[in-house]
Design a protein around this motif. Sequence first.
Motif, PDB file in Angstrom:
ATOM      1  N   SER A 121       0.831  -1.206   0.000  1.00  0.00           N
ATOM      2  CA  SER A 121       0.000   0.000   0.000  1.00  0.00           C
ATOM      3  C   SER A 121       0.865   1.255   0.000  1.00  0.00           C
ATOM      4  CB  SER A 121      -0.921  -0.018   1.216  1.00  0.00           C
ATOM      5  OG  SER A 121      -1.653   1.167   1.283  1.00  0.00           O
ATOM      6  N   GLU A 122       1.912   1.259   0.813  1.00  0.00           N
ATOM      7  CA  GLU A 122       2.816   2.418   0.867  1.00  0.00           C
ATOM      8  C   GLU A 122       3.501   2.656  -0.470  1.00  0.00           C
ATOM      9  OE1 GLU A 122       5.528   1.634   4.073  1.00  0.00           O
ATOM     10  OE2 GLU A 122       3.925   1.674   5.573  1.00  0.00           O
ATOM     11  N   LEU A 123       3.763   1.576  -1.209  1.00  0.00           N
ATOM     12  CA  LEU A 123       4.432   1.687  -2.499  1.00  0.00           C
ATOM     13  C   LEU A 123       3.446   1.948  -3.639  1.00  0.00           C
ATOM     14  CD1 LEU A 123       6.968  -1.264  -2.159  1.00  0.00           C
ATOM     15  CD2 LEU A 123       7.468   1.170  -1.981  1.00  0.00           C
ATOM     16  N   GLY A 124       2.152   1.942  -3.324  1.00  0.00           N
ATOM     17  CA  GLY A 124       1.142   2.169  -4.346  1.00  0.00           C
ATOM     18  C   GLY A 124       0.876   0.955  -5.216  1.00  0.00           C
ATOM     19  N   ILE A 125       1.173  -0.223  -4.690  1.00  0.00           N
ATOM     20  CA  ILE A 125       0.954  -1.468  -5.423  1.00  0.00           C
ATOM     21  C   ILE A 125      -0.253  -2.160  -4.806  1.00  0.00           C
ATOM     22  CG2 ILE A 125       1.939  -3.710  -6.021  1.00  0.00           C
ATOM     23  CD1 ILE A 125       4.735  -2.378  -5.604  1.00  0.00           C
ATOM     24  N   SER A 126      -1.226  -2.517  -5.646  1.00  0.00           N
ATOM     25  CA  SER A 126      -2.414  -3.181  -5.108  1.00  0.00           C
ATOM     26  C   SER A 126      -2.228  -4.696  -5.169  1.00  0.00           C
ATOM     27  CB  SER A 126      -3.660  -2.763  -5.877  1.00  0.00           C
ATOM     28  OG  SER A 126      -3.549  -3.153  -7.220  1.00  0.00           O
ATOM     29  N   TYR A 140      -3.898 -14.604  -4.751  1.00  0.00           N
ATOM     30  CA  TYR A 140      -3.397 -14.843  -6.106  1.00  0.00           C
ATOM     31  C   TYR A 140      -2.564 -13.646  -6.547  1.00  0.00           C
ATOM     32  CZ  TYR A 140      -3.192 -15.480 -11.133  1.00  0.00           C
ATOM     33  OH  TYR A 140      -2.736 -15.606 -12.419  1.00  0.00           O
ATOM     34  N   TYR A 141      -1.296 -13.899  -6.866  1.00  0.00           N
ATOM     35  CA  TYR A 141      -0.403 -12.812  -7.264  1.00  0.00           C
ATOM     36  C   TYR A 141       0.116 -12.999  -8.691  1.00  0.00           C
ATOM     37  CZ  TYR A 141      -0.489 -12.263  -2.237  1.00  0.00           C
ATOM     38  OH  TYR A 141      -0.899 -12.113  -0.946  1.00  0.00           O
ATOM     39  N   GLY A 142      -0.615 -13.758  -9.517  1.00  0.00           N
ATOM     40  CA  GLY A 142      -0.195 -14.023 -10.885  1.00  0.00           C
ATOM     41  C   GLY A 142      -0.138 -12.783 -11.756  1.00  0.00           C
ATOM     42  N   ASN A 143      -0.890 -11.755 -11.380  1.00  0.00           N
ATOM     43  CA  ASN A 143      -0.885 -10.527 -12.176  1.00  0.00           C
ATOM     44  C   ASN A 143       0.090  -9.490 -11.612  1.00  0.00           C
ATOM     45  OD1 ASN A 143      -2.311 -10.076  -9.867  1.00  0.00           O
ATOM     46  ND2 ASN A 143      -4.001  -8.988 -10.836  1.00  0.00           N
ATOM     47  N   LEU A 144       0.870  -9.873 -10.606  1.00  0.00           N
ATOM     48  CA  LEU A 144       1.841  -8.965  -9.985  1.00  0.00           C
ATOM     49  C   LEU A 144       3.156  -9.019 -10.758  1.00  0.00           C
ATOM     50  CD1 LEU A 144       2.387  -7.121  -7.509  1.00  0.00           C
ATOM     51  CD2 LEU A 144       3.199  -9.158  -6.324  1.00  0.00           C
ATOM     52  N   ALA A 145       3.644  -7.879 -11.161  1.00  0.00           N
ATOM     53  CA  ALA A 145       4.912  -7.834 -11.896  1.00  0.00           C
ATOM     54  C   ALA A 145       6.059  -8.264 -10.985  1.00  0.00           C
ATOM     55  CB  ALA A 145       5.166  -6.424 -12.413  1.00  0.00           C
ATOM     56  N   THR A 146       7.029  -8.933 -11.551  1.00  0.00           N
ATOM     57  CA  THR A 146       8.189  -9.394 -10.796  1.00  0.00           C
ATOM     58  C   THR A 146       8.890  -8.227 -10.119  1.00  0.00           C
ATOM     59  OG1 THR A 146       8.479 -11.190 -12.383  1.00  0.00           O
ATOM     60  CG2 THR A 146      10.353 -10.676 -10.975  1.00  0.00           C
ATOM     61  N   ARG A 147       8.974  -7.121 -10.787  1.00  0.00           N
ATOM     62  CA  ARG A 147       9.622  -5.939 -10.224  1.00  0.00           C
ATOM     63  C   ARG A 147       8.879  -5.465  -8.979  1.00  0.00           C
ATOM     64  NH1 ARG A 147      11.349  -0.891 -13.827  1.00  0.00           N
ATOM     65  NH2 ARG A 147      12.645  -2.570 -14.567  1.00  0.00           N
ATOM     66  N   ASP A 148       7.553  -5.447  -9.047  1.00  0.00           N
ATOM     67  CA  ASP A 148       6.755  -5.022  -7.896  1.00  0.00           C
ATOM     68  C   ASP A 148       6.927  -5.989  -6.725  1.00  0.00           C
ATOM     69  OD1 ASP A 148       5.857  -2.840  -9.319  1.00  0.00           O
ATOM     70  OD2 ASP A 148       3.954  -3.781  -9.885  1.00  0.00           O
TER      71      ASP A 148
END
Length: 69
Positions: free
Chosen positions: A25-30, A36-44
Amino acid sequence: MASRNQLVVPQANAALDQMKYEVASELGISLSQDGYYGNLATRDAGYIGGNITKRLVQIAEQQLAGQSR
């Protein structure tokens, strides 16, 4: 594939999970609440993990500094 990482203190799992959402949340990443984190970018994911590690190190340093006094 099951995770091979095991927590030394299994009760810490909930606190680490909460920290993951706070840092994201602090980083602005939802993050999806369903786990399920399949849509999460590796960088994030790396940003989140790196910031969790920094925070845990800060907590440990503060505790050690308090014990040395």
